[in-house]
Enzyme design. Structure first.
Site, PDB file in Angstrom:
ATOM      1  N   LYS A  78       0.834  -1.216   0.000  1.00 49.53           N
ATOM      2  CA  LYS A  78       0.000   0.000   0.000  1.00 49.53           C
ATOM      3  C   LYS A  78       0.858   1.251   0.000  1.00 49.53           C
ATOM      4  CE  LYS A  78      -1.737   1.646   4.035  1.00 49.53           C
ATOM      5  NZ  LYS A  78      -1.477   3.056   4.356  1.00 49.53           N
ATOM      6  N   ASN A  79       1.859   1.295   0.878  1.00 54.65           N
ATOM      7  CA  ASN A  79       2.619   2.543   1.039  1.00 54.65           C
ATOM      8  C   ASN A  79       3.657   2.762  -0.060  1.00 54.65           C
ATOM      9  OD1 ASN A  79       1.030   3.214   3.160  1.00 54.65           O
ATOM     10  ND2 ASN A  79       2.521   2.668   4.757  1.00 54.65           N
ATOM     11  N   ARG A 126      -4.676  10.796   4.459  1.00 53.59           N
ATOM     12  CA  ARG A 126      -3.570  11.750   4.574  1.00 53.59           C
ATOM     13  C   ARG A 126      -2.577  11.633   3.426  1.00 53.59           C
ATOM     14  NH1 ARG A 126      -2.389  14.551   8.695  1.00 53.59           N
ATOM     15  NH2 ARG A 126      -0.253  14.566   7.961  1.00 53.59           N
ATOM     16  N   CYS A 159      -4.847  13.436  12.840  1.00 53.96           N
ATOM     17  CA  CYS A 159      -5.528  12.142  12.720  1.00 53.96           C
ATOM     18  C   CYS A 159      -5.349  11.395  14.029  1.00 53.96           C
ATOM     19  CB  CYS A 159      -4.983  11.341  11.555  1.00 53.96           C
ATOM     20  SG  CYS A 159      -3.448  10.525  11.920  1.00 53.96           S
ATOM     21  N   ARG A 165       0.621  15.072  13.262  1.00 45.98           N
ATOM     22  CA  ARG A 165       1.093  14.813  11.897  1.00 45.98           C
ATOM     23  C   ARG A 165       1.221  16.072  11.035  1.00 45.98           C
ATOM     24  NH1 ARG A 165      -1.350   9.321   9.630  1.00 45.98           N
ATOM     25  NH2 ARG A 165       0.554   9.367   8.417  1.00 45.98           N
ATOM     26  N   ASP A 188       4.136   0.889  12.004  1.00 46.98           N
ATOM     27  CA  ASP A 188       2.902   0.294  11.478  1.00 46.98           C
ATOM     28  C   ASP A 188       2.694  -1.150  11.943  1.00 46.98           C
ATOM     29  OD1 ASP A 188       2.328   2.639  10.208  1.00 46.98           O
ATOM     30  OD2 ASP A 188       3.118   2.009   8.259  1.00 46.98           O
ATOM     31  N   VAL A 218       8.134   7.081  16.638  1.00 45.77           N
ATOM     32  CA  VAL A 218       7.710   7.772  15.406  1.00 45.77           C
ATOM     33  C   VAL A 218       6.367   8.476  15.619  1.00 45.77           C
ATOM     34  CG1 VAL A 218       7.158   7.489  12.961  1.00 45.77           C
ATOM     35  CG2 VAL A 218       8.954   6.088  13.994  1.00 45.77           C
ATOM     36  N   ARG A 221      -8.953  -0.476   4.493  1.00 44.07           N
ATOM     37  CA  ARG A 221      -8.159   0.606   3.877  1.00 44.07           C
ATOM     38  C   ARG A 221      -6.767   0.121   3.517  1.00 44.07           C
ATOM     39  NH1 ARG A 221      -8.139   6.253   6.860  1.00 44.07           N
ATOM     40  NH2 ARG A 221      -6.517   6.390   5.281  1.00 44.07           N
TER      41      ARG A 221
HETATM   42  N1  EPU Z   1       6.611  14.832  10.829  1.00 43.25           N
HETATM   43  C1  EPU Z   1       6.924  16.137  11.081  1.00 43.25           C
HETATM   44  N2  EPU Z   1       6.866  17.033  10.045  1.00 43.25           N
HETATM   45  C2  EPU Z   1       6.543  16.655   8.772  1.00 43.25           C
HETATM   46  C3  EPU Z   1       6.254  15.319   8.524  1.00 43.25           C
HETATM   47  C4  EPU Z   1       6.289  14.411   9.571  1.00 43.25           C
HETATM   48  O1  EPU Z   1       7.216  16.516  12.213  1.00 43.25           O
HETATM   49  O2  EPU Z   1       6.520  17.532   7.866  1.00 43.25           O
HETATM   50  C5  EPU Z   1       6.656  13.830  11.932  1.00 43.25           C
HETATM   51  C6  EPU Z   1       5.309  13.112  12.117  1.00 43.25           C
HETATM   52  O3  EPU Z   1       4.434  13.848  12.942  1.00 43.25           O
HETATM   53  C7  EPU Z   1       5.744  11.797  12.711  1.00 43.25           C
HETATM   54  C8  EPU Z   1       7.076  11.530  12.020  1.00 43.25           C
HETATM   55  O4  EPU Z   1       7.536  12.793  11.554  1.00 43.25           O
HETATM   56  O5  EPU Z   1       5.969  11.925  14.095  1.00 43.25           O
HETATM   57  C9  EPU Z   1       7.019  10.558  10.875  1.00 43.25           C
HETATM   58  O6  EPU Z   1       5.968  10.910   9.984  1.00 43.25           O
HETATM   59  P1  EPU Z   1       6.033  10.600   8.441  1.00 43.25           P
HETATM   60  O7  EPU Z   1       5.935  11.880   7.679  1.00 43.25           O
HETATM   61  O8  EPU Z   1       7.186   9.721   8.119  1.00 43.25           O
HETATM   62  O9  EPU Z   1       4.680   9.780   8.212  1.00 43.25           O
HETATM   63  P2  EPU Z   1       3.857   9.758   6.879  1.00 43.25           P
HETATM   64  O10 EPU Z   1       4.766   9.927   5.722  1.00 43.25           O
HETATM   65  O11 EPU Z   1       2.703  10.672   7.005  1.00 43.25           O
HETATM   66  C10 EPU Z   1       4.060   7.209   6.354  1.00 43.25           C
HETATM   67  C11 EPU Z   1       3.123   6.042   6.178  1.00 43.25           C
HETATM   68  C12 EPU Z   1       2.501   5.688   7.515  1.00 43.25           C
HETATM   69  C13 EPU Z   1       3.644   5.320   8.460  1.00 43.25           C
HETATM   70  C14 EPU Z   1       4.653   6.477   8.568  1.00 43.25           C
HETATM   71  C15 EPU Z   1       5.866   6.140   9.395  1.00 43.25           C
HETATM   72  C16 EPU Z   1       2.362   6.253   3.902  1.00 43.25           C
HETATM   73  C17 EPU Z   1       1.267   6.560   2.954  1.00 43.25           C
HETATM   74  N3  EPU Z   1       2.097   6.412   5.207  1.00 43.25           N
HETATM   75  O12 EPU Z   1       3.286   8.269   6.877  1.00 43.25           O
HETATM   76  O13 EPU Z   1       1.670   4.557   7.293  1.00 43.25           O
HETATM   77  O14 EPU Z   1       3.124   5.035   9.734  1.00 43.25           O
HETATM   78  O15 EPU Z   1       5.107   6.842   7.246  1.00 43.25           O
HETATM   79  O16 EPU Z   1       6.520   5.034   8.871  1.00 43.25           O
HETATM   80  O17 EPU Z   1       3.440   5.844   3.493  1.00 43.25           O
HETATM   81  C18 EPU Z   1      -0.102   3.069   7.763  1.00 43.25           C
HETATM   82  O18 EPU Z   1       0.174   2.460   6.708  1.00 43.25           O
HETATM   83  O19 EPU Z   1      -0.898   2.602   8.624  1.00 43.25           O
HETATM   84  C19 EPU Z   1       0.515   4.367   8.025  1.00 43.25           C
HETATM   85  C20 EPU Z   1       0.038   5.219   8.921  1.00 43.25           C
END
Ligand code: EPU
Length: 434
Positions: free
Chosen positions: A22-23, A93, A117, A122, A308, A330, A400
């Site tokens: 998915k990701n 998201r 969320c 986030r 995850d 994380v 999802r």
């Molecule tokens: N963060 C910041 N600033 C930013 C972006 C992130 O402070 O601009 C912080 C977040 O609040 C969090 C950490 O950095 O504490 C990591 O967040 P990240 O941006 O890596 O998460 P994401 O890209 O929104 C993806 C996956 C998530 C997975 C996370 C961590 C996708 C579509 N989503 O989210 O997947 O948990 O990376 O590995 O790739 C899931 O599949 O259930 C899921 C939530």
């Protein structure tokens, strides 16, 4: 109402194949906005979030077609559309992944702020700062991110925030920098396998990206990307969840069509808990029949234990007598599963960013509500182990991110019955034009 009925207490035995990730699917689908020419993706899972991304891309002028159940063809047919609809973005998201591609290829992207969320605040500050460093002008206007640029230009960007690198932030900047003029250096970038897959896909389309899989990525911008055919990597989170289903039911489960090296931290955790673990070139077998022992774990960015998997591992720890702990560095607010797991007679409590667990052999079936995707998966695991009839409500959350989850568990011998509507698939076009 959508719910899953589980008659628990049966060990799972057998083999099961994982679906595409998915990701990886979500940012790679969004990246097709950058591409001139048709893209064909293979091993695309049919699940709720992929359907949302399909609908979002269609709304942005991409024509989509599914020639087979697990392949998807995409072609940009109307590049004048640059505004992502709130009704779709608010569902998921990962919709924010269209921002970088839109501004890089179409000169403008308007995307509603994704908001908070259940996993916590986030923020997306790192995405936006990176795009500004590449020369985009960004303003927030009544809840919309409005990003504009004539042609982005390469820059040095540090992507690490207080909780480590950002995964979708790295995806957005990889995409945007691919079409920027000159060289971009991303430091503190995410090294997750899904980011490597995105970068390799972009390279197959003609991008010039080096350093994938490390924290330093170099991108030499090109003026155009062309179509490509790409097979997505297997879903390591689905693989981990199925292995944990073998562990928690004290059965023997082989997960086929996976990449064992991408699961290293999960396999180490399984071995720490006393499971037998055997790996082959593209399979892993977990044997949960040995005596299990408690443990202490911490979820961290790749190659650490994935966040995850944290809720599903917590369910397993709840079923092992003794004291365990699991920290999430994380998403320190990712605890939607804790109160619901306690309904099974487990004893979990939250301390800061850590769940403390007093495990028991005797989980008891209970009605529970899935609060989000991975928390929902953890409740399904607990239901498989608990004696009696469990009902997991709001199982649409699980749809999802897991393809045919109930079917796969049933094939391993679980007694599970799905009631109510599945997350509806989006209907693609009969064929691509031209
Ligand atoms: N963060 C910041 N600033 C930013 C972006 C992130 O402070 O601009 C912080 C977040 O609040 C969090 C950490 O950095 O504490 C990591 O967040 P990240 O941006 O890596 O998460 P994401 O890209 O929104 C993806 C996956 C998530 C997975 C996370 C961590 C996708 C579509 N989503 O989210 O997947 O948990 O990376 O590995 O790739 C899931 O599949 O259930 C899921 C939530």
């Amino acid at each position: 109402m959508d719910r899953l009925l589980i008659e628990g207490g049966r060990p799972l035995f057998g083999r099961v194949a994982v679906s595409g990730a998915k990701n990886a699917a979500l940012p790679i689908m969004a990246a097709t906005l950058l591409v001139d020419g048709p893209v064909r993706l293979e091993r695309v899972p049919q699940l709720g979030d992929v359907a949302t991304m399909e609908a979002l891309l269609a709304q942005l002028g991409v024509t989509l077609h599914r020639p087979t159940d697990d392949s998807l063809e995409l072609l940009n047919t109307d590049t004048s559309r640059r505004r992502a609809a709130y009704r779709l973005v608010r569902r998921m998201r990962a919709s924010v992944c269209v921002l970088g591609p839109l501004v890089a290829r179409r000169g403008r992207g308007v995307v509603p702020l994704p908001g908070g969320c259940r996993l916590g605040d986030r923020p997306i500050d790192l995405h936006l700062r990176g795009l500004v460093a590449l020369g985009a002008e960004i303003r927030i206007d009544r809840g919309l991110i409005v990003a504009t640029a004539r042609r982005l230009r390469g820059a040095r960007i540090h992507l690490e925030g207080p909780r480590g690198p950002t995964v979708t932030g790295t995806a957005n900047l990889l995409c945007a920098a691919s079409l920027a003029r000159g060289v971009t250096l991303l430091s503190g970038a995410a090294s997750e396998p899904e980011i490597v897959d995105l970068g390799r896909f972009l390279n197959a389309c003609g991008a010039r990206i080096a350093g994938l899989g490390t924290r330093e990525i170099e991108i030499q911008g090109v003026s155009q990307l062309g179509g490509a055919c790409w097979q997505l990597i297997p879903d390591r989170i689905e693989a981990a969840t199925l292995l944990l289903a073998g562990l928690i039911t004290r059965g023997v489960v082989t997960v086929d069509r996976c990449v064992p090296s991408d699961l290293a931290a999960v396999l180490e955790a399984l071995a720490t808990l006393g499971a037998g673990v055997r790996t082959g070139p593209d399979f892993v077998t977990v044997d949960g029949r040995f005596a299990q022992r408690p443990g202490s774990f911490a979820a961290a960015p790749h190659p650490g234990l994935p966040t995850d998997v944290q809720p599903q591992l917590a369910a397993c720890l709840a079923a092992i007598p003794g004291r365990s702990a699991i920290q999430d560095t994380v998403f320190p607010e990712r605890f939607g599963h804790v109160a619901e797991l306690n309904r099974f007679g487990a004893q979990l409590c939250r301390r800061g960013d850590t769940t403390l667990i007093e495990g028991t052999h005797a989980l008891e079936a209970a009605p529970v509500v899935a609060p989000d995707l991975r928390a929902g998966a953890s409740l399904v695991l607990a239901g498989l182990a608990a004696r009696g009839a469990t009902v997991v409500h709001k199982v649409l959350h699980v749809d999802r991110g897991y393809e045919r989850f109930a079917e796969k568990l049933a094939a391993l011998g679980a007694s599970v019955e799905r009631r109510g509507q599945m997350a509806t698939a989006w209907s693609p076009s009969p064929r691509l034009p031209g």
